[in-house]
Design an enzyme around this catalytic site. Sequence first.
Site, PDB file in Angstrom:
ATOM      1  CG  ASP A 109     -22.891 -14.427  10.574  1.00  0.00           C
ATOM      2  OD1 ASP A 109     -22.411 -13.549   9.837  1.00  0.00           O
ATOM      3  OD2 ASP A 109     -23.936 -15.048  10.297  1.00  0.00           O
ATOM      4  CE1 TYR A 214     -28.335 -12.895   6.894  1.00  0.00           C
ATOM      5  CE2 TYR A 214     -28.854 -15.209   7.243  1.00  0.00           C
ATOM      6  CZ  TYR A 214     -27.926 -14.199   7.124  1.00  0.00           C
ATOM      7  OH  TYR A 214     -26.594 -14.478   7.242  1.00  0.00           O
ATOM      8  CG  HIS A 274     -17.558 -13.885   8.475  1.00  0.00           C
ATOM      9  ND1 HIS A 274     -17.978 -12.890   9.326  1.00  0.00           N
ATOM     10  CD2 HIS A 274     -18.578 -14.790   8.412  1.00  0.00           C
ATOM     11  CE1 HIS A 274     -19.205 -13.158   9.756  1.00  0.00           C
ATOM     12  NE2 HIS A 274     -19.590 -14.310   9.224  1.00  0.00           N
TER      13      HIS A 274
END
Length: 294
Positions: A109, A214, A274
Amino acid sequence: MAPAPTIPGFEQRRVLVADGVALHAAVGGSGTPIVLLHGFPQTHLMWRQVAADLAADHTVICPDLRGYGASDKPADPDGTAYAKRTMAADTVALARALGHDRFALAGHDRGALVAFRAGLDHPGAVTHLACLDVLPTLDMWDVMHGTSAAVGFHLYLMAQPPGLPEQLIAAAPDAFFGHFLDLWSADPASTPPEVRAAYLAACRAAVPSIVADYRASAGIDLEHDRADREAGRRLAMPVTVLQQDWGAALGFDARARWSGWAADLAHSTVDCGHFMAEEAPELVTAALRELLRR
């Protein structure tokens, strides 16, 4: 109060990697080194089972990324503190401080985005590269469109200018971060209650830096990827990618996307959620061992 969970047999280290920035890392085992980078909304603990297995014959280094877990969380006045280029430099500095100029690198990720950038920026340091359940930043924004992009609403929320995202998330951090732990997991039992509690506590204390991480992916990280694509830069080392079959849902060919960045690529679609290092640790460990033999 119960002690915080750790990776059994691993030493907890605090290592200075940049001016005023230190990373917390769990280090164990002996042998050729491999660094494991965690994703969102987790800490280095996500690697606990994989790391324990690899430590039988490798030196395994599991840091909390800057801005996460017990690592430092510097302010981001100019939008570069959480660029993946900066975080990749952290990773190389961490390995060198622990005595390793060359090392294998795996990320999941967010950690996979840092690993990808490290592979491009530091090909002399990264011998092997694994990226779990992610696309490079440039490709990610290319494929996100229409109503199918709703699954990535957090990407758009945290891309907004400083202020509103931090306020909204800080108002209900456990609900926000817990949403992804629940939504993205095919096997909730793979994350024990004490580990989940550790993830939530770590995220609760790191809202501004997580948002900054982010936000960088909608700005400076995108610029860096675009410049590399225009220059024709590719990953020079053997690369392994493990992904869920979310390419089909979003209408893109994940293998083709990755092939544009890596000539020596082993790409596999995996049948789990995930959080694959926790849901399918044997599969992930086997893939990493196979990568290290290439």
